[in-house]
Enzyme design. Structure first.
Site, mmCIF file in Angstrom:
data_model
loop_
_atom_site.group_PDB
_atom_site.id
_atom_site.type_symbol
_atom_site.label_atom_id
_atom_site.label_comp_id
_atom_site.label_asym_id
_atom_site.label_seq_id
_atom_site.Cartn_x
_atom_site.Cartn_y
_atom_site.Cartn_z
ATOM 1 N N ARG A 111 -6.785 -4.381 15.924
ATOM 2 C CA ARG A 111 -6.044 -3.331 16.622
ATOM 3 C C ARG A 111 -7.016 -2.206 16.953
ATOM 4 O O ARG A 111 -7.971 -1.944 16.213
ATOM 5 C CB ARG A 111 -4.901 -2.784 15.764
ATOM 6 N N GLU A 162 -1.249 9.505 19.047
ATOM 7 C CA GLU A 162 -1.918 8.240 18.722
ATOM 8 C C GLU A 162 -1.083 7.026 19.154
ATOM 9 O O GLU A 162 0.094 6.912 18.794
ATOM 10 C CB GLU A 162 -2.175 8.197 17.216
ATOM 11 N N ARG A 204 8.444 6.824 -4.742
ATOM 12 C CA ARG A 204 8.410 7.670 -5.931
ATOM 13 C C ARG A 204 9.810 8.204 -6.233
ATOM 14 O O ARG A 204 10.559 8.537 -5.320
ATOM 15 C CB ARG A 204 7.449 8.841 -5.731
ATOM 16 N N ARG A 219 2.080 8.386 15.856
ATOM 17 C CA ARG A 219 2.026 9.654 15.133
ATOM 18 C C ARG A 219 1.288 10.705 15.956
ATOM 19 O O ARG A 219 0.598 10.380 16.934
ATOM 20 C CB ARG A 219 1.341 9.485 13.773
ATOM 21 N N ARG A 225 0.818 -1.216 0.000
ATOM 22 C CA ARG A 225 0.000 0.000 0.000
ATOM 23 C C ARG A 225 0.850 1.264 0.000
ATOM 24 O O ARG A 225 0.341 2.343 -0.246
ATOM 25 C CB ARG A 225 -0.909 0.016 1.231
ATOM 26 N N ASP A 227 -10.659 1.348 2.596
ATOM 27 C CA ASP A 227 -10.721 2.796 2.605
ATOM 28 C C ASP A 227 -12.172 3.236 2.439
ATOM 29 O O ASP A 227 -13.040 2.467 2.014
ATOM 30 C CB ASP A 227 -9.861 3.363 1.469
ATOM 31 N N TYR A 282 -9.509 -4.606 5.591
ATOM 32 C CA TYR A 282 -9.117 -3.198 5.669
ATOM 33 C C TYR A 282 -9.645 -2.500 4.423
ATOM 34 O O TYR A 282 -9.233 -2.818 3.305
ATOM 35 C CB TYR A 282 -7.603 -3.043 5.762
#
Length: 384
Positions: A249, A300, A177, A279, A173, A350, A348
């Site tokens: 989780r 978090e 670049r 984070r 995922r 989106d 999972y």
């Protein structure tokens, strides 16, 4: 003909299906165990600062699906938003996803794209021909130095597992670049609802024929009162965990309120062990068109989900597959119940995928009803 439908859960899956079926003439009852709609996408104004806060952690809408993008824009304005993530590791700040700037900063180089690509290829472990684990995938494609700096420790903090225990698909995922593009996503449509996600969901549910019951747990024994039930809660909970609890989780948040600008960016990942959290997200940066003197940050922490926690991420380890397959078989044996969403299908997903699958589920139900044929337990194969 019984045209009463029950929907369990008022997140995006439930709201989309409720909206579509009510418009088709069905009487829809939505049962939500929490005191609000929108599920883990719930957003609200912070009382002290007036910042729009993503209560269960940040959600950025991104998709290439034009049908989904057009659909969500029916219910509210989406402002343009680009997610630019920073990462702290070994006392320095870098840009994620790994791009040409990250590579040049990390290795102290001034590579051009082709040079960086060749250099990174030289670092990869070519003996790993078929990566099976998260660690294999990282070592094969970015090499040990970048893997240990950005992924290894962060993964342990996020998942509570060694990268050797996680499937390679998790790392797939994350792009690499060879230009200076620091947009975390690469989708055609990216944005943030101007009035928050909860407003979007409320408008989906605000149609004739939909009744919402908040603070209400649905009893599966009542399914016979309805022509059909769409269930978006944890699939193992529907069956009273008779095959054991599937592993998830969950997240804990330490909320910081300050004046001014706390960290100068919406998302900063902490990739090493210098901090126990994964984070910090500063929520006013998710609405850059607004101006606020105060600020709200979420520190978090990720941990194993217990029966008293809100499940966030299904873990889906290889050794859990047998347990999941037992639940999927139980689901297939149900009548007039369809399992949808991240928790209902134990995947999972989106937001855009969730909405797309919910639109497909509603469409499938209406087609089955017109043909007087049974609606399947799953519109999408959870193991596919």
């Amino acid at each position: 003909m019984n045209k009463n439908v029950a929907i369990i859960g008022a997140g995006f899956s439930g709201a989309v299906i409720a909206n579509q079926l009510a418009k088709a003439g069905y009487q829809v009852e939505v049962f939500e165990s929490r005191s609000h709609v929108a599920g883990n996408c719930h957003s609200e104004r912070d009382k002290e600062t007036d910042v729009m806060v993503h209560v269960y952690g940040p959600h950025i809408f991104h998709t290439d699906n034009e049908r989904v993008w057009a659909f969500v824009n029916e219910f509210g304005k989406f402002n343009s938003y680009t997610n630019r993530v920073k990462a702290i590791t070994n006392g320095r700040v870098y840009t994620l996803p790994i791009n040409l700037l990250t590579i040049n900063q990390f290795f102290g180089k001034t590579f051009r794209p082709a040079e960086a690509q060749e250099f990174l290829a030289s670092l990869g472990d070519k003996t790993i021909e078929n990566p099976l684990t998260f660690e294999d995938q990282a070592l094969r494609f970015v090499g040990r130095e970048l893997y240990e700096a950005f992924f290894k420790t962060y993964t342990v903090k996020q998942w509570g597992l060694e990268p050797t225990q996680l499937p390679a698909s998790i790392l797939k995922r994350l792009p690499v670049r060879f230009n200076y593009d620091d947009n975390y996503f690469s989708h055609k449509y990216q944005g943030m609802p101007a009035d928050g996600y909860t407003s979007i969901v409320e408008k989906m549910l605000d149609v004739p024929g939909v009744t919402v019951h908040l603070n209400t747990v649905f009893d599966p024994a009542l399914k016979g009162d309805y022509a059909h039930v769409f269930y978006s809660g944890p699939i193992d909970a529907w069956f009273n965990h008779q095959e054991g609890r599937l592993p998830y989780r969950t997240l804990d948040f330490e909320v910081l309120r300050e004046t001014g600008d706390y960290q100068g960016n919406a998302v900063i990942n902490y990739c090493d062990n210098a901090q126990p959290y994964t984070r910090i997200t500063e929520h006013k940066h998710f609405s850059p068109w607004e101006k606020h003197e105060g600020t709200v940050c979420y520190v978090e922490y990720s941990r194993q989900c217990t029966e008293k926690d809100i499940p966030y991420y299904p873990i889906r380890l290889a050794n859990d597959k047998v347990q999941l397959e037992r639940y999927l078989q139980l689901a297939q044996n149900e009548t007039n119940v369809t399992f949808v969403g991240r928790l209902g299908t134990y995947r999972y997903l989106d937001m855009d995928v969730t909405i797309g699958e919910a639109l497909d589920a509603a469409e499938k139900f209406l087609a089955c009803a017109s043909e007087n044929s049974p609606m399947p337990a799953f519109v999408v194969n959870p193991l596919g």
